[in-house]
Design an enzyme around this catalytic site. Structure first.
Site, PDB file in Angstrom:
ATOM      1  CE  LYS A 194      18.462 -16.744-102.167  1.00  0.00           C
ATOM      2  NZ  LYS A 194      18.588 -17.274-103.471  1.00  0.00           N
ATOM      3  NE  ARG A 213      19.709 -12.648-106.702  1.00  0.00           N
ATOM      4  CZ  ARG A 213      20.006 -12.465-107.628  1.00  0.00           C
ATOM      5  NH1 ARG A 213      19.275 -11.948-108.500  1.00  0.00           N
ATOM      6  NH2 ARG A 213      21.176 -12.996-108.030  1.00  0.00           N
ATOM      7  CE  LYS A 257      21.106 -18.949 -99.891  1.00  0.00           C
ATOM      8  NZ  LYS A 257      20.866 -18.674-101.413  1.00  0.00           N
ATOM      9  CB  SER A 300      29.077 -17.710-100.567  1.00  0.00           C
ATOM     10  OG  SER A 300      28.209 -16.480-100.913  1.00  0.00           O
ATOM     11  CE1 TYR A 339      29.339 -22.694-101.911  1.00  0.00           C
ATOM     12  CE2 TYR A 339      28.542 -21.637 -99.791  1.00  0.00           C
ATOM     13  CZ  TYR A 339      28.377 -21.927-101.094  1.00  0.00           C
ATOM     14  OH  TYR A 339      27.452 -21.447-101.822  1.00  0.00           O
TER      15      TYR A 339
END
Ligand code: PBG
Length: 328
Positions: free
Chosen positions: A201, A223, A254, A280, A319
């Site tokens: 990730k 992060r 990801k 997203s 999504y």
């Protein structure tokens, strides 16, 4: 054999196999259907709540009862499963609502399991939606602590399993969390619950719309101290190897589109199913361009998801899942 002495043309005419829809379909190398997709849901406290998420057009904040209705629709569309993200009533420094028996996600899992026959229910395991500082772990003097976070993640995963989740998906990127979660699940007789690890990730700008939707942006810093540097691929293989050794059943890369090379490398390196998260920001860009009439949404979505599949993903979290299922 590949490089015969003969000049290719006019003997070789690849267009022959492109002349009709049946021919093209016959020789198509990559196929993708809704059974390979997982659809993310955002669950919130309350009843009868179905509120559009402005940063993710077409997605909603759903209370448990509404999430169950939505999940039923997802199941009827032939989509493999849902992954749940929760927005708790209250946040605190340790994110204690994350493992509450009557937490938002736990309630939604129960509601969905009683509404659906065999839809897979996965849960995201991470503290950032639950902590007041928005980081994915325990914070002390401005640092995100690794080892003290593991126990909290394990508790969260066990509470999701107890509510009825089929699969838990740790997304925090702490070292050792897959092993900690596996051990905790096994100790509570949840050895049949699978782990979908967000193994590689990246610290990505593509999570922007999600953080608005999940109210999970870090309140200080970023992060990069736990998520991966977008420049690295060898490191992704190391992360994946460690997670497999610790007990991951499915490993995920990801985001997806900017990391197709990583998906391919991971596919070649492990014998586990590989998942990719079409995140997203990837979704929001397509939606925004389609709204303006700049791209053909159906074709863009099909091409995008097919490319992720072609790179090597067995499973895609997206999504677009409901739209894709309706269009195919
Ligand atoms: C939680 C988490 C994030 C996403 C999935 N799980 C956000 C983040 O790491 O900041 C992003 C999903 C998306 O952008 O669609 N850690």
């Amino acid at each position: 054999m590949l490089y015969s002495a003969a000049v290719a043309f006019p003997e070789e005419r690849p267009r022959r196999l492109r002349s009709t829809p049946r021919l093209r379909s016959l020789v198509r190398e990559t196929r993708l259907g809704p059974e390979s997709l997982i659809y993310p849901l955002f669950v919130v406290p309350g009843r009868g709540v179905r509120k559009p998420i402005s940063s993710l057009p077409g997605c909603f904040h759903l209370s448990a009862d509404e999430a169950a209705r939505e999940a039923r629709e997802v199941e009827d569309l032939g989509i493999a499963g849902v992954i749940l993200f929760g927005l708790p009533e209250h946040k605190d420094p340790r994110g204690s609502e994350a493992w509450a028996e009557d937490g938002v996600v736990q309630q939604a899992v129960r509601a969905i399991r009683s509404e659906c026959r065999d839809l897979l229910v996965c849960t995201d395991v991470c503290l950032c939606e639950y902590t007041s500082h928005g980081h994915c772990g325990v914070v002390e003097s401005g640092a995100v602590l690794n080892d003290p976070t593991l126990e909290l993640l394990a508790r969260m995963a066990v509470s999701h399993a107890a509510a009825g989740a089929h699969m838990v998906a740790p997304s925090d990127m702490m070292d050792g969390r897959i092993g900690a979660v596996r051990k905790a699940l096994d100790a509570r007789s949840f050895s049949e619950i699978a782990i979908l690890s967000y193994a590689a990730k990246y610290a990505s700008a593509f999570y922007g719309p999600f953080r608005e939707a999940a109210d999970s942006a870090p309140q200080f810093g970023d992060r990069t101290g736990y998520q991966m540097d977008p420049a690295n691929v060898r490191e992704a293989l190391r992360e994946v190897r460690l997670d497999v050794e610790e007990g991951a059943d499915i490993v995920m890369v990801k985001p997806a589109l900017p990391y197709l090379d990583v998906i391919r490398a991971v596919r070649q390196a492990v014998d586990r199913p590989v998942a990719a998260y079409n995140v997203s920001g990837e979704y929001a860009m397509v939606k925004a361009a389609a709204e303006r009439g700049w791209v053909d949404e159906r074709r863009i979505v099909k091409e995008t998801l097919t490319s992720i599949r072609r790179a090597g993903a067995d499973v895609i979290l997206t999504y677009h899942a409901k739209d894709f299922a309706r269009w195919t």
